[in-house]
Design an enzyme around this catalytic site. Structure first.
Site, short mmCIF file in Angstrom:
data_model
loop_
_atom_site.label_atom_id
_atom_site.label_comp_id
_atom_site.label_asym_id
_atom_site.label_seq_id
_atom_site.Cartn_x
_atom_site.Cartn_y
_atom_site.Cartn_z
N LYS A 1 -68.54 99.40 54.43
CA LYS A 1 -69.60 99.71 55.12
C LYS A 1 -69.51 99.98 55.91
O LYS A 1 -70.26 101.09 56.77
CB LYS A 1 -70.19 98.99 55.42
CG LYS A 1 -71.89 98.54 55.77
CD LYS A 1 -72.59 99.07 55.40
CE LYS A 1 -73.62 99.27 55.91
NZ LYS A 1 -74.45 97.18 55.93
N THR B 1 -73.79 92.60 56.46
CA THR B 1 -72.43 94.10 57.26
C THR B 1 -71.28 93.11 58.25
O THR B 1 -72.33 92.85 59.65
CB THR B 1 -73.26 94.90 57.49
OG1 THR B 1 -73.92 96.18 57.05
CG2 THR B 1 -72.02 95.56 58.80
N LYS C 1 -74.85 95.83 66.43
CA LYS C 1 -73.69 94.97 65.78
C LYS C 1 -73.06 95.51 65.02
O LYS C 1 -71.79 95.28 64.76
CB LYS C 1 -74.74 94.14 65.03
CG LYS C 1 -73.56 92.42 64.26
CD LYS C 1 -73.75 93.23 63.34
CE LYS C 1 -74.96 93.08 62.05
NZ LYS C 1 -74.64 93.37 60.71
#
Length: 287
Positions: free
Chosen positions: A171, A96, A239
């Site tokens: 995502k 990701t 993150k």
């Protein structure tokens, strides 16, 4: 015989690489910590000492590393993949990461007559173990079709979302939906407890209704049981939310729910829970 390079043997990568081995592919692996790759090496994978060696050997290279700066180093660094792979190589970044970085890698690969796809996943460690990950792909359709048989060994819901970066943008949508859902799950369980209800019974009822979700059905019971082992780390979720907030800002989009969720997870990390599973957010509601 296609040689697959796999870089990043972590919670997810170990299972994903194992499925490729079981499917009969020749798999070569690299990880910063070799000890984490012992199981897949014993299962038949061949160890490489550097990213450069993977680049020089493999036909298809899959990466699933920690952070965008790791992706940038692996692909664009002096010892990275793009500098040392042969023309015709297919790159699949399943980390990701940043949509803009995915587009940059695609452009650099194309200049070198190589192929690049961004293909982040969802489904956690369970989805990886059971080879039923959702795989969100960005890139050229011909490249997607060429590596689809490889994707099918790791996931079930595999969709080409658009051009370079589209997988990463998808995502971000996924992580935005999860972020605020996790707040709701924690609040619902805590409310049930404060109201004198059995949280287990409450979950059995509401998970079949409009409130149903992976977070509620899978992570909710873990919260109640005090199981905070990581299927997905708090630090990695922070993150992801940071990337999502930055991308949303670039698009001129306000995301107050995401902003609040990130702040709460940062508070959780500051309390020493950065290596716990995301369901550890529940602890903030118990303090």
């Amino acid at each position: 015989m296609t040689v697959i390079g796999f870089i990043g043997i972590g919670v997810m990568g170990k299972s994903m690489a194992s499925h490729l081995l079981k499917a009969g592919y020749e798999v070569i692996v690299y990880n910063r910590t070799k000890e984490k790759a012992v199981d897949v090496i014993e299962a038949g994978a061949k160890w490489m000492d550097t990213v450069k060696e993977v680049a020089q050997t493999a036909d298809v290279i899959i990466t699933i590393v920690g952070y965008p700066h790791d992706v940038e180093e692996v692909y664009l660094g002096e010892e990275g993949l793009l500098k040392h792979a042969k023309p015709g190589t297919y790159f699949i970044d399943m980390t990701t990461s940043s949509p803009s970085l995915a587009a940059k890698i695609y452009d650099e690969a194309k200049k070198r007559e190589m192929h690049a796809l961004d293909a982040p996943v969802s489904g956690g460690d369970i989805g990886a173990k059971e080879a039923r990950l959702a795989i969100m792909v960005g890139g050229d359709e011909a490249d997607f079709e060429a590596v689809l048989p490889i994707f099918e060994k790791m996931g079930k819901n595999i969709i080409l979302q658009g051009g370079p970066g589209a997988g990463q943008h998808t995502k971000m949508c996924n992580q935005m939906a999860i972020a605020t859902t996790m707040l709701g799950v924690c609040e619902a369980i805590t409310y049930a407890e404060k109201a004198g209800l059995s949280p287990e019974r409450v979950l059995k009822t509401i998970e079949t209704g409009a409130a149903g979700s992976f977070s509620l059905s899978v992570l909710g019971p873990k919260m109640i049981a005090g199981d905070f082992e990581p299927g997905f780390y708090v630090k990695h979720f922070i993150k992801d939310m940071t990337i999502a907030l930055n991308s949303a800002q670039e698009l001129g989009l306000l995301t107050p729910g995401l902003k609040l969720a990130k702040e709460m997870y940062e508070k959780l990390a500051e309390a020493g829970e950065e290596n716990s599973g995301t369901q550890a957010l529940y602890k903030l509601y118990q303090s």
